[in-house]
Write a protein that holds these residues in place. Structure first.
Motif, PDB file in Angstrom:
ATOM      1  N   GLY A 165       7.592  -1.191  -6.568  1.00  0.00           N
ATOM      2  CA  GLY A 165       7.769  -2.018  -5.410  1.00  0.00           C
ATOM      3  C   GLY A 165       6.604  -2.013  -4.537  1.00  0.00           C
ATOM      4  O   GLY A 165       6.349  -2.957  -3.698  1.00  0.00           O
ATOM      5  N   GLY A 166       5.768  -1.023  -4.582  1.00  0.00           N
ATOM      6  CA  GLY A 166       4.494  -0.841  -3.775  1.00  0.00           C
ATOM      7  C   GLY A 166       3.578  -2.002  -4.051  1.00  0.00           C
ATOM      8  O   GLY A 166       3.320  -2.254  -5.196  1.00  0.00           O
ATOM      9  N   LEU A 167       2.674  -2.563  -2.919  1.00  0.00           N
ATOM     10  CA  LEU A 167       1.617  -3.269  -3.385  1.00  0.00           C
ATOM     11  C   LEU A 167       0.402  -2.453  -3.584  1.00  0.00           C
ATOM     12  O   LEU A 167       0.241  -1.549  -2.678  1.00  0.00           O
ATOM     13  CB  LEU A 167       1.418  -4.541  -2.192  1.00  0.00           C
ATOM     14  CG  LEU A 167       2.553  -5.369  -1.811  1.00  0.00           C
ATOM     15  CD1 LEU A 167       2.092  -6.445  -0.659  1.00  0.00           C
ATOM     16  CD2 LEU A 167       3.143  -5.967  -3.076  1.00  0.00           C
ATOM     17  N   VAL A 168      -0.315  -2.835  -4.624  1.00  0.00           N
ATOM     18  CA  VAL A 168      -1.363  -2.001  -5.021  1.00  0.00           C
ATOM     19  C   VAL A 168      -2.578  -2.618  -4.750  1.00  0.00           C
ATOM     20  O   VAL A 168      -2.810  -4.104  -5.238  1.00  0.00           O
ATOM     21  CB  VAL A 168      -1.401  -1.535  -6.334  1.00  0.00           C
ATOM     22  CG1 VAL A 168      -2.720  -0.690  -6.888  1.00  0.00           C
ATOM     23  CG2 VAL A 168      -0.212  -0.682  -6.852  1.00  0.00           C
ATOM     24  N   PHE A 169      -3.491  -2.230  -3.712  1.00  0.00           N
ATOM     25  CA  PHE A 169      -4.760  -3.472  -3.485  1.00  0.00           C
ATOM     26  C   PHE A 169      -5.923  -2.675  -3.373  1.00  0.00           C
ATOM     27  O   PHE A 169      -5.991  -1.312  -3.124  1.00  0.00           O
ATOM     28  CB  PHE A 169      -4.189  -4.177  -2.250  1.00  0.00           C
ATOM     29  CG  PHE A 169      -4.048  -3.652  -1.198  1.00  0.00           C
ATOM     30  CD1 PHE A 169      -2.929  -3.149  -0.913  1.00  0.00           C
ATOM     31  CD2 PHE A 169      -5.222  -3.379  -0.148  1.00  0.00           C
ATOM     32  CE1 PHE A 169      -2.617  -2.676   0.504  1.00  0.00           C
ATOM     33  CE2 PHE A 169      -4.770  -2.894   1.068  1.00  0.00           C
ATOM     34  CZ  PHE A 169      -3.684  -2.353   1.450  1.00  0.00           C
ATOM     35  N   GLY A 170      -7.024  -3.390  -3.335  1.00  0.00           N
ATOM     36  CA  GLY A 170      -8.326  -2.683  -3.375  1.00  0.00           C
ATOM     37  C   GLY A 170      -9.484  -3.876  -2.959  1.00  0.00           C
ATOM     38  O   GLY A 170      -8.948  -4.967  -2.579  1.00  0.00           O
TER      39      GLY A 170
END
Ligand SMILES: Cc1cc2nc3c(=O)[nH]c(=O)nc-3n(C[C@H](O)[C@H](O)[C@H](O)COP(=O)(O)OP(=O)(O)OC[C@H]3O[C@@H](n4cnc5c(N)ncnc54)[C@H](O)[C@@H]3O)c2cc1C
Length: 416
Positions: free
Chosen positions: A288-293
């Motif tokens: 459920g976490g948003l993974v971003f970069g």
């Protein structure tokens, strides 16, 4: 040990006491046919394909930390083959094809999820550039769809379509792109290579490369000298440092790149989405976490941690695209070391030192390349000739001026 529904049920009934380690703990032998420096995704995949495709099993992978401690376990897990240039497209598409069969190949769940990679665009010139890239992809048999604004709105209705500065006009979608669980890829290849006789030696830093008469003879390590007929470098962000042990100076700069994970949300973002007007891209993990970069930190470093200005820049980009995420909390962030080349494209080649082979310069896009990089590097090591889909990744292209400059931005650590 073969993993299957039957082994799962059998072990459940036996109290899970029969599972065996996925790879052995071994002491290094005095000599190998091939020593691969670096137990990241690329080094392990190379060992696997050397054994499986070329029958070369007297191989050691020498890793200074533990498997998965480098970029293979630090990246944002995106896989895609949405490139423009002929030097890149066949290679990355071959990688996508290998991803598509990887779980069956390795008998290991690497959680390949072909959820689609959507690049949104914000201006007419950018639409033209994306249309051109989509056309190049289709000419190479790669899936690509140019979407209009309404089609993108149907996918991410909560994005800021009315932004005065960065209105969303449409997007380029690669439906077969997506994500894979990064560290599972290292474990899967490690298990597959180990099962074919490869020695995986963790916590064993290579401190020197022994060269005699212009030819590599083996590696000095924290556990002593290991002789090898061939030495292969696959050390990602440390490429320039390890190559220097053999007297090589490469057209590579190491930078930190950071990644972020938020608190868990209900399913919200179904695809990988990239912002077209700044450095931000995002996907949602199965937890459920948003993974971003976003961007690399703009200075050279070998430290695996970054700094605040890039965090601010990435979050600004994210909020320009999805203002409704403003109150979300970031749970974790970390950095990895990326080896940026001067045209943004990789190197898979022999080096000027005889029997020393190089796989590096993966910039911040080498996770998606893992299967094909392993496949092509193994081919080069085994046969002493480049694999056709990696034939453009020559080291001497920088001297010849024959760059593979995907972004068209000139000789600097490129981003694409
Ligand atoms: C934050 C971040 C996000 C990224 N996101 C993506 C993405 O979404 N998609 C994508 O395609 N790519 C992405 N990348 C890039 C990708 O992770 C790398 O290009 C790729 O993982 C590099 O190959 P590797 O897995 O073999 O590297 P690594 O896992 O770093 O393997 C290299 C290994 O060499 C070892 N080593 C170094 N020096 C020595 C030595 N002297 N002796 C022995 N061992 C040594 C290291 O410990 C390390 O384990 C990202 C990178 C970062 C940092």
């Amino acid at each position: 040990m073969h993993y299957s529904i039957f082994s799962l049920v059998g072990e459940a009934l036996r109290g899970n006491r029969g599972w065996t380690p996925a790879w052995r703990r071994v002491e290094p032998k005095p000599r190998y046919d091939v020593v691969i420096i670096g137990g990241g995704g690329h080094g392990l995949a190379t060992a696997y394909y050397l054994a499986k495709e070329h029958g070369i099993t007297n191989v050691a992978v020498v890793e200074k930390g533990y498997l998965g401690s480098g970029n293979v376990g630090r990246n944002t897990t995106i896989i895609r083959s949405n490139y423009l240039l002929a030097g890149n497209l066949p290679f990355y598409e071959w990688s996508m094809k290998l991803w598509e069969g990887l779980e069956a190949e390795l008998n290991f769940n690497v959680m390949v999820s072909q959820r689609g990679v959507l690049n949104v665009f914000h201006s007419d010139p950018q639409r033209n550039a994306f249309a051109r890239r989509g056309n190049a992809m289709r000419l190479h048999g790669v899936d690509a769809e140019l979407l209009d604004r309404d089609q993108v709105r149907a996918m991410i209705p909560f994005a800021d379509f009315e932004s005065a500065r960065f209105p969303i006009l449409g997007g380029l979608l690669q439906p077969r792109g997506g994500t894979a669980r990064h560290d599972a890829v290292a474990w899967g290849y490690a298990r597959g290579a180990d099962g074919r006789g490869v020695d995986i030696i963790e916590n064993c830093e290579v401190t020197g490369i022994r060269i005699a008469n212009g030819s590599a003879e083996g590696v000095e390590t924290a556990r002593g000298f290991i002789a090898a007929d061939k030495v292969a470098l696959s050390v990602a962000g440390n490429t320039s440092r390890v190559a220097a042990m053999a007297g090589l100076r490469l057209p590579i700069e190491s930078h930190v790149m950071q990644a972020f994970v938020t608190e868990g949300l209900k399913p919200l973002i179904d695809n990988v989405v990239t912002f077209g007007a700044g450095h931000f891209y995002v996907s949602q993990s199965d937890k459920g976490g948003l993974v971003f970069g976003g961007d690399i930190d703009g200075y050279n470093s070998y430290a695996q941690r970054g700094n605040l200005p890039v965090i601010e820049d990435v979050i600004e980009g994210g909020l320009a695209l999805f203002p409704s995420l403003a109150r979300l909390r970031v749970l974790r962030n970390w950095g990895g070391l990326v080896d940026m080349s001067m045209d943004g494209s990789p190197i898979i080649d022999k080096t000027p030192v005889d029997r020393l082979y190089l796989n590096g310069a993966w910039n911040y896009g080498g996770f998606k390349a893992t299967p094909a990089a392993g496949w092509c590097f193994a081919h080069l090591i085994a046969r002493d000739e480049p694999h056709p889909v990696a034939a453009a990744y020559r080291l001497d292209r920088f001297a010849r001026g024959d760059l593979i400059d995907e972004r068209g931005a000139g000789a600097q650590p490129n981003l694409h």
